[in-house]
Scaffold this active site. Sequence first.
Site, PDB file in Angstrom:
ATOM      1  N   ASP A   1      43.360  40.593  36.645  1.00 46.08           N
ATOM      2  CA  ASP A   1      42.347  41.442  37.689  1.00 46.08           C
ATOM      3  C   ASP A   1      41.793  42.693  37.020  1.00 46.08           C
ATOM      4  O   ASP A   1      42.307  43.678  37.686  1.00 46.08           O
ATOM      5  CB  ASP A   1      43.421  41.782  38.918  1.00 46.08           C
ATOM      6  CG  ASP A   1      44.459  40.571  39.336  1.00 46.08           C
ATOM      7  OD1 ASP A   1      43.748  39.614  39.506  1.00 46.08           O
ATOM      8  OD2 ASP A   1      45.564  40.957  39.552  1.00 46.08           O
TER       9      ASP A   1
ATOM     10  N   GLU B   1      39.359  36.433  47.507  1.00 44.13           N
ATOM     11  CA  GLU B   1      39.783  37.628  47.124  1.00 44.13           C
ATOM     12  C   GLU B   1      38.796  38.327  46.151  1.00 44.13           C
ATOM     13  O   GLU B   1      37.529  37.946  45.735  1.00 44.13           O
ATOM     14  CB  GLU B   1      41.121  37.487  46.547  1.00 44.13           C
ATOM     15  CG  GLU B   1      41.144  36.597  45.421  1.00 44.13           C
ATOM     16  CD  GLU B   1      42.534  36.088  44.873  1.00 44.13           C
ATOM     17  OE1 GLU B   1      43.540  36.486  45.625  1.00 44.13           O
ATOM     18  OE2 GLU B   1      42.572  35.457  43.790  1.00 44.13           O
TER      19      GLU B   1
HETATM   20  O1  FUB Z   1      47.387  39.100  40.109  1.00 48.52           O
HETATM   21  C1  FUB Z   1      47.802  39.013  41.483  1.00 48.52           C
HETATM   22  C2  FUB Z   1      46.938  38.464  42.233  1.00 48.52           C
HETATM   23  O2  FUB Z   1      46.145  37.269  41.692  1.00 48.52           O
HETATM   24  C3  FUB Z   1      45.502  39.111  42.650  1.00 48.52           C
HETATM   25  O3  FUB Z   1      45.865  40.123  43.723  1.00 48.52           O
HETATM   26  C4  FUB Z   1      44.763  38.377  43.070  1.00 48.52           C
HETATM   27  O4  FUB Z   1      43.259  38.808  43.063  1.00 48.52           O
HETATM   28  C5  FUB Z   1      44.744  37.304  41.947  1.00 48.52           C
HETATM   29  O5  FUB Z   1      44.041  37.234  40.748  1.00 48.52           O
END
Ligand code: FUB
Length: 465
Positions: free
Chosen positions: A196, A355
């Site tokens: 991320d 997301e």
């Molecule tokens: O790293 C945890 C979660 O996995 C993130 O919040 C999402 O975007 C995914 O990458």
Amino acid sequence: MPLLRPGRKPVARAMTVILGASVVTVVATQPAHAAEIPAGARSLQSVNMAGSYLRHTDYLGGIAAVGPTSSAQAKSDATFTVTPGLAGGTGCVSFQAANGMWLRHRDYRIRLEANAGTATFLADATFCVRDGSVSGSVRLESTNYPGRFLRHRDSELWLDAPTTNPTTFAADSSFRVTTPWVAGRRSPVIKGLYADPNIAHLNGRYYLYPTTDGYNGWNGSRFTAFSSTDLVNWTHHGTILDLGPQISWADDRAWAPTIAYRNNRYYFYFSAATSIGVATSSSPTGPFTDPLGRPLVPAGFRSGQMIDPHVFTDTDGQSYLYWGNGSAYAVRLNADMVSFDLGQVRAFSLPNYREAAFVFRRNNTYYLTYSVDDTRSENYHVEYATGTSPFGPWNHHGTILSKNLNLGIKGPGHQSVVQAPGSDTWYMAYHRFAIPAGNGTNREVTIDQLRFNADGTIQPVTPTL
Ligand code: FUB
């Protein structure tokens, strides 16, 4: 991460210049100074068994002679990627072999094992660098068994205390860090398990703010930062926010941060326990403190998970907060950067959205990039839309970054974008499954160039190694 269907209550689910196709190899040309091992591909030579190097064989640690005429396998087995310690700690490191496994101690024997993601594994695989017995050499002290050091004994590697064979212990546990027998890849750009990545250019430097990865259930609790002037050589700034002691309302699931600058202050937005918080500092590397004492966007505020914040500041100085897993939201931030009008929150309908909404502006076009599928899937990828304002309306253009199995690149996503100052050169930072042997909780961070067509649409990003 998994999609939480709209309407379902969020659950406290347990849940790493010159870029482009050319490979830039970053290796040390000098031995490391004492008590320090720079991240990257390295080999370690015994100080009292000249020509013998730390290596693994049959998943056990040992030392053996390696030379220019040794087999490629022997050279590879004697080469490790040194990363910041999986369990954290200043001056502590971990060692990853070419097969993706890590050196760890178990029953005091040094072994090569896959990351189990447990607190025990992470600590067992973390060693703190100390001065060696001779100038320029290092010793490796266990982080969870202080006083025990990695040492060779009958060509085997053990985690021993100095009281064992005291006359030879100092030399048996000392190694010179040398250029690696096998050169490393350019990427990941920050060594170790991170995901991320939020990339930003602040005050004359590039910064990366990632999730610290490698934990079962994405259960990390600390945020860290890296900075660079060239996107190649990165300085690790250590922990900049530790949920446990510093955030009263969350202790776990420290994910997907982002940064903004305004009013001579830095604003660090982060996911924690599936809520979104904000912390402020006078420096981009902290220390950050929580001015609210509560989440900025609490879990359950809207449908989906309240995670993955991103702040975009337009040319008129107005900042916008974007976030959401399952549904994408945006709102104007108030001038204080730590509040917004609850009645003004917008929800976007974006094809395939999962997301990691990230918005940037080029000329008069707003680009909303986002991640699709599940971060645990090799099919996780990046799509984007364009609009005429920070709130759209959004015109979907499709995929710009996806897996390349010929290169072993799986699950590239959770992207962010930065413009090289004073130019029309753009870069995308993103994570992928760590290579090799990674997965959705063992990810690594890299950067590739983002190019535009004459009509302003984005060309497919070529993922490189
Ligand atoms: O790293 C945890 C979660 O996995 C993130 O919040 C999402 O975007 C995914 O990458």
